[in-house]
Design a protein around this motif. Sequence first.
Motif, PDB file in Angstrom:
ATOM      1  N   SER A  93      41.439  21.386  48.851  1.00 40.14           N
ATOM      2  CA  SER A  93      42.556  20.477  48.651  1.00 40.14           C
ATOM      3  C   SER A  93      43.828  21.270  48.320  1.00 40.14           C
ATOM      4  O   SER A  93      44.149  22.235  49.020  1.00 40.14           O
ATOM      5  N   SER A  94      44.535  20.923  47.256  1.00 45.14           N
ATOM      6  CA  SER A  94      45.764  21.653  46.932  1.00 45.14           C
ATOM      7  C   SER A  94      45.478  23.096  46.550  1.00 45.14           C
ATOM      8  O   SER A  94      46.364  23.963  46.645  1.00 45.14           O
ATOM      9  N   GLY A  95      44.256  23.391  46.125  1.00 47.44           N
ATOM     10  CA  GLY A  95      43.875  24.776  45.888  1.00 47.44           C
ATOM     11  C   GLY A  95      43.938  25.601  47.161  1.00 47.44           C
ATOM     12  O   GLY A  95      44.108  26.829  47.108  1.00 47.44           O
ATOM     13  N   GLY A  96      43.794  24.945  48.301  1.00 49.37           N
ATOM     14  CA  GLY A  96      43.937  25.641  49.573  1.00 49.37           C
ATOM     15  C   GLY A  96      45.346  26.141  49.783  1.00 49.37           C
ATOM     16  O   GLY A  96      45.559  27.241  50.316  1.00 49.37           O
ATOM     17  N   ALA A  97      46.332  25.347  49.376  1.00 47.65           N
ATOM     18  CA  ALA A  97      47.724  25.782  49.493  1.00 47.65           C
ATOM     19  C   ALA A  97      47.960  27.023  48.647  1.00 47.65           C
ATOM     20  O   ALA A  97      48.668  27.952  49.067  1.00 47.65           O
ATOM     21  N   LEU A  98      47.349  27.060  47.457  1.00 43.35           N
ATOM     22  CA  LEU A  98      47.501  28.225  46.593  1.00 43.35           C
ATOM     23  C   LEU A  98      46.796  29.439  47.190  1.00 43.35           C
ATOM     24  O   LEU A  98      47.325  30.557  47.155  1.00 43.35           O
ATOM     25  N   ALA A  99      45.624  29.244  47.756  1.00 43.40           N
ATOM     26  CA  ALA A  99      44.903  30.350  48.380  1.00 43.40           C
ATOM     27  C   ALA A  99      45.687  30.920  49.553  1.00 43.40           C
ATOM     28  O   ALA A  99      45.782  32.148  49.723  1.00 43.40           O
ATOM     29  N   LEU A 100      46.274  30.062  50.365  1.00 42.50           N
ATOM     30  CA  LEU A 100      47.077  30.524  51.495  1.00 42.50           C
ATOM     31  C   LEU A 100      48.311  31.275  51.022  1.00 42.50           C
ATOM     32  O   LEU A 100      48.690  32.306  51.596  1.00 42.50           O
ATOM     33  N   GLU A 101      48.941  30.784  49.968  1.00 41.57           N
ATOM     34  CA  GLU A 101      50.116  31.470  49.424  1.00 41.57           C
ATOM     35  C   GLU A 101      49.734  32.825  48.849  1.00 41.57           C
ATOM     36  O   GLU A 101      50.482  33.800  49.001  1.00 41.57           O
ATOM     37  N   ALA A 102      48.573  32.908  48.217  1.00 39.29           N
ATOM     38  CA  ALA A 102      48.125  34.191  47.681  1.00 39.29           C
ATOM     39  C   ALA A 102      47.945  35.207  48.795  1.00 39.29           C
ATOM     40  O   ALA A 102      48.344  36.374  48.671  1.00 39.29           O
ATOM     41  N   ALA A 103      47.338  34.773  49.899  1.00 36.78           N
ATOM     42  CA  ALA A 103      47.154  35.682  51.030  1.00 36.78           C
ATOM     43  C   ALA A 103      48.493  36.073  51.646  1.00 36.78           C
ATOM     44  O   ALA A 103      48.711  37.238  51.999  1.00 36.78           O
ATOM     45  N   ALA A 104      49.407  35.114  51.760  1.00 31.72           N
ATOM     46  CA  ALA A 104      50.720  35.402  52.333  1.00 31.72           C
ATOM     47  C   ALA A 104      51.555  36.290  51.429  1.00 31.72           C
ATOM     48  O   ALA A 104      52.505  36.947  51.899  1.00 31.72           O
ATOM     49  N   SER A 105      51.211  36.331  50.142  1.00 30.02           N
ATOM     50  CA  SER A 105      51.955  37.153  49.186  1.00 30.02           C
ATOM     51  C   SER A 105      51.532  38.614  49.212  1.00 30.02           C
ATOM     52  O   SER A 105      52.080  39.425  48.468  1.00 30.02           O
TER      53      SER A 105
END
Length: 263
Positions: A93-105
């Motif tokens: 769910s919204s944790g997916g958005a955080l995981a994607l941002e972590a990878a993009a960072s």
Amino acid sequence: MDKKTLSLDGTPIAYERHGDGPTVVLVGGALCTGATLAPLAAALADRFGALTYDRRGRGESGDTAPFAVAREVEDIAALIEASGGHAALYGISSGGALALEAAASGLPVSQVVVYETPFAVYEGGGKERLEYTERLAELLGQGRRGDAVELFMAIAGTPPQMIAGARRSPGWPDMEAIAPTLAYDNAAMGDGLVPRDRLASLTVPVLAVGGGASPEWLREAARAVADAAPDGSYRTLDGQTHMVDPQVLAPVLAEFFGSAGRR
């Protein structure tokens, strides 16, 4: 949680490792604690070292003002550093958005799997997200934690009778306790739309998963994530809803995470 690590800003982050294999950090969504993903971690423990953790402001983890999504990315970085310096990520769910941002960072991440990250792909979705953001801030600012939880449940599509039942349940005080973190998840979701430019910068394989029994827009959102990532793929889990069965999901994660010769 049996371990803690310090994030860059000094916030203690509580976590638990399940298994001894390659590290997979499991990122929970709104109103989740590390315990929420423990059954999935247990299902992965025979092949991976699955990390569950309390996101900041929840459970046994601390919190430090002011909040920024970058602080939660730093929390994941601290977990990875404490667990060998390299990991795969799973976010629901919204944790997916955080995981994607972590990878993009630029964190040392090998692969990312996300399950039904609720980006708005329907007409009026951006406006709905803005209205939710404003109302959530108002309720939390007034200390109306229960009403904030109810607002979130309503926008997530929970029927009114189920919300009323939840308010009477023994678990309601626990949800009220972490209600302020609803703002953290909302921040991770950005404007609520698929962050195509950010996803286009990803350099790792991404698998976006949707449940076959979930609303069509959630599957469309997952497909949009897969399409926006340079090395993205999509998969549907037949018969699954947003409350995905860990025993059904775990083999999919194991197959994907084991496919790239991770160290």
